[in-house]
Structures are given as structure tokens and as C-alpha cells.
Design a protein around this motif. Structure first.
Motif, PDB file in Angstrom:
ATOM      1  N   VAL A  82       0.882  -1.096   0.155  1.00 28.53           N
ATOM      2  CA  VAL A  82       0.141   0.049   0.033  1.00 28.53           C
ATOM      3  C   VAL A  82       0.885   1.390  -0.110  1.00 28.53           C
ATOM      4  CG1 VAL A  82      -1.718   1.244   1.477  1.00 28.53           C
ATOM      5  CG2 VAL A  82      -1.989  -1.113   1.130  1.00 28.53           C
ATOM      6  N   ALA A  83       1.958   1.319   0.763  1.00 28.55           N
ATOM      7  CA  ALA A  83       3.040   2.438   0.992  1.00 28.55           C
ATOM      8  C   ALA A  83       3.461   2.540  -0.539  1.00 28.55           C
ATOM      9  CB  ALA A  83       3.876   2.177   1.889  1.00 28.55           C
ATOM     10  N   LEU A  84       3.772   1.510  -1.282  1.00 28.17           N
ATOM     11  CA  LEU A  84       4.545   1.936  -2.555  1.00 28.17           C
ATOM     12  C   LEU A  84       3.528   2.223  -3.414  1.00 28.17           C
ATOM     13  CD1 LEU A  84       6.634  -1.577  -2.997  1.00 28.17           C
ATOM     14  CD2 LEU A  84       7.516   0.856  -3.119  1.00 28.17           C
ATOM     15  N   VAL A  85       2.365   1.888  -3.242  1.00 30.96           N
ATOM     16  CA  VAL A  85       1.280   2.377  -4.386  1.00 30.96           C
ATOM     17  C   VAL A  85       0.986   3.851  -4.183  1.00 30.96           C
ATOM     18  CG1 VAL A  85      -1.132   2.125  -5.190  1.00 30.96           C
ATOM     19  CG2 VAL A  85       0.351   0.020  -5.015  1.00 30.96           C
ATOM     20  N   LEU A  86       0.868   4.151  -3.147  1.00 31.79           N
ATOM     21  CA  LEU A  86       0.835   5.597  -2.484  1.00 31.79           C
ATOM     22  C   LEU A  86       1.918   6.333  -3.064  1.00 31.79           C
ATOM     23  CD1 LEU A  86      -0.744   5.583   0.956  1.00 31.79           C
ATOM     24  CD2 LEU A  86      -1.864   6.274  -1.220  1.00 31.79           C
ATOM     25  N   ASP A  87       3.146   6.012  -2.765  1.00 35.23           N
ATOM     26  CA  ASP A  87       4.457   6.615  -3.470  1.00 35.23           C
ATOM     27  C   ASP A  87       4.348   6.866  -4.668  1.00 35.23           C
ATOM     28  OD1 ASP A  87       6.871   7.800  -3.180  1.00 35.23           O
ATOM     29  OD2 ASP A  87       7.944   6.123  -3.230  1.00 35.23           O
ATOM     30  N   TRP A  88       3.891   5.736  -5.510  1.00 39.75           N
ATOM     31  CA  TRP A  88       4.037   5.954  -7.005  1.00 39.75           C
ATOM     32  C   TRP A  88       2.733   6.791  -7.362  1.00 39.75           C
ATOM     33  CZ3 TRP A  88       3.914  -0.027  -7.740  1.00 39.75           C
ATOM     34  CH2 TRP A  88       5.360  -0.499  -7.707  1.00 39.75           C
ATOM     35  N   THR A  89       1.590   6.898  -6.757  1.00 39.35           N
ATOM     36  CA  THR A  89       0.841   8.012  -7.287  1.00 39.35           C
ATOM     37  C   THR A  89       0.786   9.250  -6.649  1.00 39.35           C
ATOM     38  OG1 THR A  89      -0.525   7.106  -5.455  1.00 39.35           O
ATOM     39  CG2 THR A  89      -0.952   5.791  -7.426  1.00 39.35           C
ATOM     40  N   ILE A  90       1.097   9.474  -5.422  1.00 43.10           N
ATOM     41  CA  ILE A  90       1.283  10.736  -4.872  1.00 43.10           C
ATOM     42  C   ILE A  90       2.748  11.244  -4.999  1.00 43.10           C
ATOM     43  CG2 ILE A  90       1.506  12.001  -2.772  1.00 43.10           C
ATOM     44  CD1 ILE A  90      -0.559  10.039  -1.580  1.00 43.10           C
ATOM     45  N   GLY A  91       3.618  10.296  -5.171  1.00 48.10           N
ATOM     46  CA  GLY A  91       5.053  10.838  -5.482  1.00 48.10           C
ATOM     47  C   GLY A  91       5.177  11.325  -6.659  1.00 48.10           C
ATOM     48  N   ARG A  92       4.326  11.270  -7.661  1.00 51.08           N
ATOM     49  CA  ARG A  92       4.624  11.862  -9.120  1.00 51.08           C
ATOM     50  C   ARG A  92       4.445  13.393  -8.906  1.00 51.08           C
ATOM     51  NH1 ARG A  92       1.158   7.694 -12.687  1.00 51.08           N
ATOM     52  NH2 ARG A  92       2.862   5.818 -12.488  1.00 51.08           N
ATOM     53  N   ARG A  93       3.781  13.863  -7.999  1.00 47.71           N
ATOM     54  CA  ARG A  93       3.231  15.385  -8.066  1.00 47.71           C
ATOM     55  C   ARG A  93       4.371  16.070  -7.257  1.00 47.71           C
ATOM     56  NH1 ARG A  93      -2.155  15.033  -5.109  1.00 47.71           N
ATOM     57  NH2 ARG A  93      -2.580  12.677  -5.736  1.00 47.71           N
ATOM     58  N   THR A  94       5.313  16.687  -7.803  1.00 43.07           N
ATOM     59  CA  THR A  94       6.218  17.468  -7.277  1.00 43.07           C
ATOM     60  C   THR A  94       6.183  18.842  -7.399  1.00 43.07           C
ATOM     61  OG1 THR A  94       7.686  17.313  -9.150  1.00 43.07           O
ATOM     62  CG2 THR A  94       8.215  15.596  -7.832  1.00 43.07           C
ATOM     63  N   ARG A  95       6.597  19.584  -6.618  1.00 42.21           N
ATOM     64  CA  ARG A  95       6.642  21.078  -6.925  1.00 42.21           C
ATOM     65  C   ARG A  95       8.034  21.856  -6.811  1.00 42.21           C
ATOM     66  NH1 ARG A  95       4.905  23.308  -1.141  1.00 42.21           N
ATOM     67  NH2 ARG A  95       5.397  21.426  -0.249  1.00 42.21           N
ATOM     68  N   GLU A  96       8.230  22.709  -7.468  1.00 37.91           N
ATOM     69  CA  GLU A  96       9.518  23.389  -7.447  1.00 37.91           C
ATOM     70  C   GLU A  96       9.445  24.331  -6.346  1.00 37.91           C
ATOM     71  OE1 GLU A  96      10.642  24.833 -11.280  1.00 37.91           O
ATOM     72  OE2 GLU A  96      11.037  22.792 -12.092  1.00 37.91           O
ATOM     73  N   VAL A  97      10.683  24.505  -5.574  1.00 42.30           N
ATOM     74  CA  VAL A  97      10.801  25.584  -4.518  1.00 42.30           C
ATOM     75  C   VAL A  97      12.070  26.188  -4.634  1.00 42.30           C
ATOM     76  CG1 VAL A  97       9.017  24.527  -2.838  1.00 42.30           C
ATOM     77  CG2 VAL A  97      11.629  23.946  -2.935  1.00 42.30           C
ATOM     78  N   ARG A  98      12.090  27.430  -4.463  1.00 41.80           N
ATOM     79  CA  ARG A  98      13.556  28.330  -4.465  1.00 41.80           C
ATOM     80  C   ARG A  98      14.141  27.944  -3.009  1.00 41.80           C
ATOM     81  NH1 ARG A  98      14.197  30.750  -8.630  1.00 41.80           N
ATOM     82  NH2 ARG A  98      15.775  32.296  -7.975  1.00 41.80           N
ATOM     83  N   VAL A  99      15.448  27.529  -3.215  1.00 40.99           N
ATOM     84  CA  VAL A  99      16.396  27.399  -2.035  1.00 40.99           C
ATOM     85  C   VAL A  99      17.305  28.176  -2.203  1.00 40.99           C
ATOM     86  CG1 VAL A  99      17.600  25.509  -0.869  1.00 40.99           C
ATOM     87  CG2 VAL A  99      15.714  24.761  -2.095  1.00 40.99           C
ATOM     88  N   ALA A 100      17.580  28.808  -0.878  1.00 39.52           N
ATOM     89  CA  ALA A 100      18.712  29.779  -0.748  1.00 39.52           C
ATOM     90  C   ALA A 100      19.667  28.888   0.228  1.00 39.52           C
ATOM     91  CB  ALA A 100      18.244  31.072  -0.246  1.00 39.52           C
ATOM     92  N   HIS A 101      20.912  29.000  -0.237  1.00 44.54           N
ATOM     93  CA  HIS A 101      21.919  28.759   0.810  1.00 44.54           C
ATOM     94  C   HIS A 101      23.161  29.487   0.700  1.00 44.54           C
ATOM     95  CE1 HIS A 101      24.201  26.948  -2.792  1.00 44.54           C
ATOM     96  NE2 HIS A 101      23.303  26.912  -3.230  1.00 44.54           N
ATOM     97  N   GLU A 102      24.024  29.627   1.747  1.00 45.53           N
ATOM     98  CA  GLU A 102      25.040  30.380   1.837  1.00 45.53           C
ATOM     99  C   GLU A 102      26.370  29.232   1.633  1.00 45.53           C
ATOM    100  OE1 GLU A 102      25.255  32.526   5.317  1.00 45.53           O
ATOM    101  OE2 GLU A 102      23.347  33.830   4.637  1.00 45.53           O
ATOM    102  N   GLN A 103      27.596  30.014   0.978  1.00 41.05           N
ATOM    103  CA  GLN A 103      28.472  29.389   0.933  1.00 41.05           C
ATOM    104  C   GLN A 103      29.809  30.041   1.296  1.00 41.05           C
ATOM    105  OE1 GLN A 103      29.465  27.788  -3.018  1.00 41.05           O
ATOM    106  NE2 GLN A 103      31.505  26.945  -2.652  1.00 41.05           N
ATOM    107  N   VAL A 104      30.372  29.813   2.309  1.00 39.85           N
ATOM    108  CA  VAL A 104      31.465  30.452   2.999  1.00 39.85           C
ATOM    109  C   VAL A 104      32.849  30.122   2.040  1.00 39.85           C
ATOM    110  CG1 VAL A 104      32.680  31.147   4.687  1.00 39.85           C
ATOM    111  CG2 VAL A 104      30.407  30.617   5.005  1.00 39.85           C
ATOM    112  N   ASP A 105      33.352  31.290   1.520  1.00 40.14           N
ATOM    113  CA  ASP A 105      34.708  30.994   0.729  1.00 40.14           C
ATOM    114  C   ASP A 105      35.801  31.190   1.775  1.00 40.14           C
ATOM    115  OD1 ASP A 105      33.459  30.031  -1.359  1.00 40.14           O
ATOM    116  OD2 ASP A 105      33.580  32.159  -2.251  1.00 40.14           O
ATOM    117  N   GLU A 106      36.904  30.352   2.135  1.00 39.55           N
ATOM    118  CA  GLU A 106      37.957  30.355   3.361  1.00 39.55           C
ATOM    119  C   GLU A 106      38.944  30.679   2.014  1.00 39.55           C
ATOM    120  OE1 GLU A 106      38.214  28.070   6.485  1.00 39.55           O
ATOM    121  OE2 GLU A 106      36.146  27.668   6.488  1.00 39.55           O
ATOM    122  N   ALA A 107      39.726  31.767   2.226  1.00 40.12           N
ATOM    123  CA  ALA A 107      40.574  32.046   1.337  1.00 40.12           C
ATOM    124  C   ALA A 107      42.085  32.605   2.512  1.00 40.12           C
ATOM    125  CB  ALA A 107      40.590  33.157   0.590  1.00 40.12           C
TER     126      ALA A 107
END
Length: 107
Positions: A82-107
Motif C-alpha cells: 500500500v505504501a509503494l502504491v501511494l508513493d507511486w501515485t502521490i510521489g509523481r506530484r512534485t513542486r519546485e521551490v526556491r532554495v537559498a543557501h550560503e557558501q563561505v569561501d575561506e581564503a
């Protein structure tokens, strides 16, 4: 004096989707298996005679345990399917989100 590293902020796009928790479905399947074993052991109480194969008379609690050996794994398997079937049906719906991340350059 030490320099403070320069920080760079980037924004990316990530796909997010919902996924079922498989352990919850396995637990629910095991509970359904225990319930099915309880129902089967009370409905089919046997004849009260010794087993023709082992020549031993089993108590109702022993019969419940033997039936549970089959019903619990079957319930877990059913819950995972049942979990696999739900994953196959519900898992198809994806949405795009904007992700902000910081990168620290150590020089």
C-alpha cells in the motif's frame, strides 16, 4: 588580524515531493495481521482433538501464535505494498521551490 571569509548567497531550484513513511505502514500492517490472527483463532477454534500430524493437543493461545506467524508477515507485506502504491501515485506530484543557501569561501 584575521580576515573574515567572504560569504556568497546563491538561490537554486529544488523539487520537493511527499513520500509515505514506510515504517508506519509496516506497523499498521503488523497490527492488521495480529487482528486477523485473533479473529481467525477465535472463529476456527479447532476440534479440541490432538493434531493428526504431531499427535499433540494445542491450546488456543498456541494456535493464535501459530496463526500469527503467518498473518503478521502477510500484514506487513500488504502495508508495504500500500505504501509503494501511494508513493507511486502521490510521489509523481512534485513542486519546485526556491532554495537559498550560503557558501563561505575561506581564503
Amino acid at each position: 588580524m584575521s580576515e573574515i571569509p567572504a560569504a556568497r548567497r546563491d538561490a537554486d531550484v529544488a523539487n520537493v515531493r511527499r513520500a509515505p513513511k514506510y515504517s508506519v505502514f509496516a506497523g499498521l500492517g503488523a497490527a492488521v495481521g495480529i487482528l486477523a490472527a485473533l479473529i481467525l483463532s477465535t472463529v476456527f477454534d479447532g476440534s479440541g482433538e490432538a493434531s493428526p500430524f504431531t499427535k499433540v493437543m494445542y491450546s488456543p493461545s498456541q494456535a493464535f501464535g501459530f496463526i500469527m506467524l503467518w498473518c503478521v508477515p502477510a500484514g506487513v507485506l500488504l502495508g508495504m505494498l500500500v505504501a509503494l502504491v501511494l508513493d507511486w501515485t502521490i510521489g509523481r506530484r512534485t513542486r519546485e521551490v526556491r532554495v537559498a543557501h550560503e557558501q563561505v569561501d575561506e581564503a
